[in-house]
Design a protein around this motif. Structure first.
Motif, mmCIF file in Angstrom:
data_model
loop_
_atom_site.group_PDB
_atom_site.id
_atom_site.type_symbol
_atom_site.label_atom_id
_atom_site.label_comp_id
_atom_site.label_asym_id
_atom_site.label_seq_id
_atom_site.Cartn_x
_atom_site.Cartn_y
_atom_site.Cartn_z
ATOM 1 N N TYR A 22 0.877 -1.301 0.198
ATOM 2 C CA TYR A 22 0.045 0.111 -0.048
ATOM 3 C C TYR A 22 0.973 1.301 0.116
ATOM 4 C CZ TYR A 22 1.106 -0.298 5.075
ATOM 5 O OH TYR A 22 1.926 -0.338 5.967
ATOM 6 N N ASN A 23 0.224 2.369 -0.268
ATOM 7 C CA ASN A 23 0.972 3.534 -0.422
ATOM 8 C C ASN A 23 0.665 4.452 1.005
ATOM 9 O OD1 ASN A 23 2.434 4.320 -2.852
ATOM 10 N ND2 ASN A 23 0.545 3.134 -3.589
ATOM 11 N N ASP A 24 1.597 4.556 1.763
ATOM 12 C CA ASP A 24 1.292 5.378 3.089
ATOM 13 C C ASP A 24 1.012 6.705 2.593
ATOM 14 O OD1 ASP A 24 1.510 5.450 6.258
ATOM 15 O OD2 ASP A 24 2.691 7.151 5.337
ATOM 16 N N PRO A 25 0.106 7.385 3.238
ATOM 17 C CA PRO A 25 -0.133 8.864 3.147
ATOM 18 C C PRO A 25 0.849 9.771 3.826
ATOM 19 C CG PRO A 25 -2.189 7.927 3.657
ATOM 20 C CD PRO A 25 -1.046 6.876 3.842
ATOM 21 N N ALA A 26 1.310 10.884 3.119
ATOM 22 C CA ALA A 26 2.378 11.618 3.597
ATOM 23 C C ALA A 26 1.977 12.689 4.500
ATOM 24 C CB ALA A 26 3.102 12.156 2.365
ATOM 25 N N GLY A 27 2.581 12.927 5.624
ATOM 26 C CA GLY A 27 2.343 14.013 6.320
ATOM 27 C C GLY A 27 1.397 13.841 7.569
ATOM 28 N N ILE B 273 2.015 -5.767 13.204
ATOM 29 C CA ILE B 273 1.487 -4.114 13.153
ATOM 30 C C ILE B 273 2.741 -3.453 12.622
ATOM 31 C CG2 ILE B 273 0.212 -4.136 15.347
ATOM 32 C CD1 ILE B 273 2.560 -3.505 17.046
ATOM 33 N N SER B 274 2.471 -2.351 12.274
ATOM 34 C CA SER B 274 3.713 -1.413 11.891
ATOM 35 C C SER B 274 2.874 0.162 12.005
ATOM 36 C CB SER B 274 3.855 -1.712 10.317
ATOM 37 O OG SER B 274 2.944 -1.487 9.464
ATOM 38 N N SER B 275 3.875 1.041 12.105
ATOM 39 C CA SER B 275 3.771 2.556 11.940
ATOM 40 C C SER B 275 4.458 3.076 10.775
ATOM 41 C CB SER B 275 4.092 3.208 13.142
ATOM 42 O OG SER B 275 5.476 3.138 13.260
ATOM 43 N N ASP B 276 4.185 4.325 10.668
ATOM 44 C CA ASP B 276 4.618 4.868 9.423
ATOM 45 C C ASP B 276 6.039 5.962 9.800
ATOM 46 O OD1 ASP B 276 3.250 6.915 10.417
ATOM 47 O OD2 ASP B 276 2.459 7.745 8.267
ATOM 48 N N GLN B 277 6.376 5.491 10.956
ATOM 49 C CA GLN B 277 7.628 6.497 11.503
ATOM 50 C C GLN B 277 8.683 6.281 10.417
ATOM 51 O OE1 GLN B 277 9.180 5.332 15.364
ATOM 52 N NE2 GLN B 277 10.080 7.075 15.793
ATOM 53 N N TYR B 278 8.918 5.486 9.933
ATOM 54 C CA TYR B 278 9.962 5.474 8.851
ATOM 55 C C TYR B 278 9.656 5.309 7.473
ATOM 56 C CZ TYR B 278 12.658 5.361 13.169
ATOM 57 O OH TYR B 278 13.092 5.473 14.553
ATOM 58 N N THR B 279 8.327 5.263 7.082
ATOM 59 C CA THR B 279 7.988 5.079 5.919
ATOM 60 C C THR B 279 6.756 6.043 5.576
ATOM 61 O OG1 THR B 279 6.286 3.464 6.823
ATOM 62 C CG2 THR B 279 8.274 2.623 6.030
ATOM 63 N N ASP B 280 6.870 7.166 6.019
ATOM 64 C CA ASP B 280 5.829 8.281 5.746
ATOM 65 C C ASP B 280 5.764 8.629 4.257
ATOM 66 O OD1 ASP B 280 3.705 10.212 6.577
ATOM 67 O OD2 ASP B 280 5.277 11.514 6.113
ATOM 68 N N GLY B 281 4.476 8.628 3.653
ATOM 69 C CA GLY B 281 4.614 8.937 2.346
ATOM 70 C C GLY B 281 5.207 7.980 1.321
ATOM 71 N N ARG B 282 5.552 6.670 1.465
ATOM 72 C CA ARG B 282 6.174 6.039 0.838
ATOM 73 C C ARG B 282 5.465 4.761 0.422
ATOM 74 N NH1 ARG B 282 11.754 4.915 3.961
ATOM 75 N NH2 ARG B 282 12.114 3.373 2.222
ATOM 76 N N LEU B 283 6.072 4.032 -0.535
ATOM 77 C CA LEU B 283 5.370 2.715 -0.974
ATOM 78 C C LEU B 283 5.759 1.627 0.048
ATOM 79 C CD1 LEU B 283 3.609 0.833 -2.958
ATOM 80 C CD2 LEU B 283 5.996 0.530 -4.164
ATOM 81 N N VAL B 284 4.768 1.116 0.635
ATOM 82 C CA VAL B 284 5.221 -0.047 1.773
ATOM 83 C C VAL B 284 4.956 -1.445 1.320
ATOM 84 C CG1 VAL B 284 4.773 -0.711 3.976
ATOM 85 C CG2 VAL B 284 4.844 1.678 3.653
ATOM 86 N N ARG B 285 5.597 -2.304 1.512
ATOM 87 C CA ARG B 285 5.602 -3.618 1.273
ATOM 88 C C ARG B 285 5.813 -4.515 2.673
ATOM 89 N NH1 ARG B 285 8.887 -1.905 -3.111
ATOM 90 N NH2 ARG B 285 7.618 -1.878 -5.220
ATOM 91 N N ARG B 286 4.691 -4.766 3.185
ATOM 92 C CA ARG B 286 5.002 -5.221 4.621
ATOM 93 C C ARG B 286 4.955 -6.712 4.567
ATOM 94 N NH1 ARG B 286 5.374 -7.375 9.353
ATOM 95 N NH2 ARG B 286 4.568 -6.281 11.255
ATOM 96 N N SER B 287 5.857 -7.299 4.964
ATOM 97 C CA SER B 287 5.906 -8.760 4.895
ATOM 98 C C SER B 287 5.073 -9.494 6.272
ATOM 99 C CB SER B 287 7.701 -9.513 4.947
ATOM 100 O OG SER B 287 8.038 -9.093 6.323
ATOM 101 N N LEU B 288 4.807 -10.478 6.002
ATOM 102 C CA LEU B 288 4.089 -11.241 6.978
ATOM 103 C C LEU B 288 4.447 -12.458 7.258
ATOM 104 C CD1 LEU B 288 0.425 -10.059 6.210
ATOM 105 C CD2 LEU B 288 1.988 -9.053 7.747
ATOM 106 N N PRO B 289 5.644 -12.751 7.740
ATOM 107 C CA PRO B 289 6.252 -14.186 7.684
ATOM 108 C C PRO B 289 5.466 -14.919 8.665
ATOM 109 C CG PRO B 289 7.526 -12.411 8.962
ATOM 110 C CD PRO B 289 6.808 -11.728 8.473
#
Length: 269
Positions: free
Chosen positions: A155-160, A181-197
């Motif tokens: 997904y694309n995280d919304p910026a700001g 779980i995850s937060s956008d502390q280091y992925t703000d406004g970026r394309l996120v590929r969250r793995s679910l191992p």
């Protein structure tokens, strides 16, 4: 070191690099120690999905007792929103109180009140705006010559805007116990590929032909803190692990979450 331990460590490292989420960067949350006496446990959810949600109430058990859910039936449970709507929940089964008429609407705040005898517990949660769940896919990773499959939520995280996410993984209609779980502390406004191992011999690895379903939730910061501290607690392996940080006041354990839901599924090929 045993083979499965080596696979676990290598897969964990690969997943961290591929998802750009380094657990070492997460902030530490202090947790309180478990109380010796029994306490109420409240697990409340209200969503914007077809199933509005429910509130489950039980009591803690001693370590040597069984893990069977024994619901608390003598509770008065109400949920209201900041638009002036209120619903008194009906008990669906022992300890399970269903939401039927109150709608889950992004942007609204919801207030939970649970009264059991002369004790009252309450919590507030705000339903965030949903972040579009773009795609779900599964990638193959080979370790020691053996293939392993890892689901990814993209997904694309919304910026700001601070965003917090929770993911529920189902394999062949069975929910995986792991906390994602995850937060956008280091992925703000970026394309996120969250793995679910998928780790753990008790549930088995993902294999070809498996049906994978992922529910992506947009949650508020208090709910994120609860599940983050729960994840820490599970990993402590201590004789007296800490209780997760609850957003419920009055002394009960658990959480109340107003969140959006989106689901995608795929089959491993």
């Amino acid at each position: 070191m045993k083979l499965y331990q080596m696979r676990y460590l290598l897969l964990l490292l690969a997943a961290a690099v591929l998802t750009q989420l380094l657990s070492a960067c997460e902030r530490v949350i202090d947790v309180d120690l478990n109380a010796a006496s029994a306490r109420y446990v409240i697990e409340g959810n209200i969503t914007n999905g077809d199933n509005p949600g429910q509130v489950k109430i039980s009591r803690t058990k001693n370590f040597d007792e069984n893990n069977v859910f024994e619901g608390v039936s003598n509770a008065v449970v109400t949920v209201s929103d900041n638009a002036g709507n209120t619903e008194t929940l009906t008990q669906q089964s022992p300890g399970v109180y269903a939401i039927s008429s109150l709608a889950g609407v992004p942007g609204r705040s919801y207030h939970l009140v649970v009264t059991i005898g002369d004790e009252t517990f309450s919590a507030v949660s705000t339903m965030p705006e949903p972040v579009p769940f773009d795609s779900l896919y599964v990638e193959e990773l080979t370790t020691f010559g053996e293939p392993m499959w890892i689901p990814y939520a993209q997904y694309n995280d919304p910026a700001g805007v601070p965003n917090f996410y929770r993911y529920e993984l189902y394999i062949n209609n069975q929910k995986v116990k792991s906390v994602y779980i995850s937060s956008d502390q280091y992925t703000d406004g970026r394309l996120v590929r969250r793995s679910l191992p998928r780790f753990g011999d008790d549930e088995g690895d993902i294999k070809v032909g498996d049906h994978i379903l992922v529910e992506m939730q947009s949650i508020d910061s208090a709910v994120y803190n609860y599940f983050y501290s729960l994840e820490q607690t599970i990993g402590q392996n201590a004789a007296a692990p800490g209780n997760p940080v609850s957003n419920i006041t009055g002394g009960a354990l658990g959480y109340f979450s107003a969140h959006t839901v989106q689901r995608k599924s795929t089959v491993v090929e």
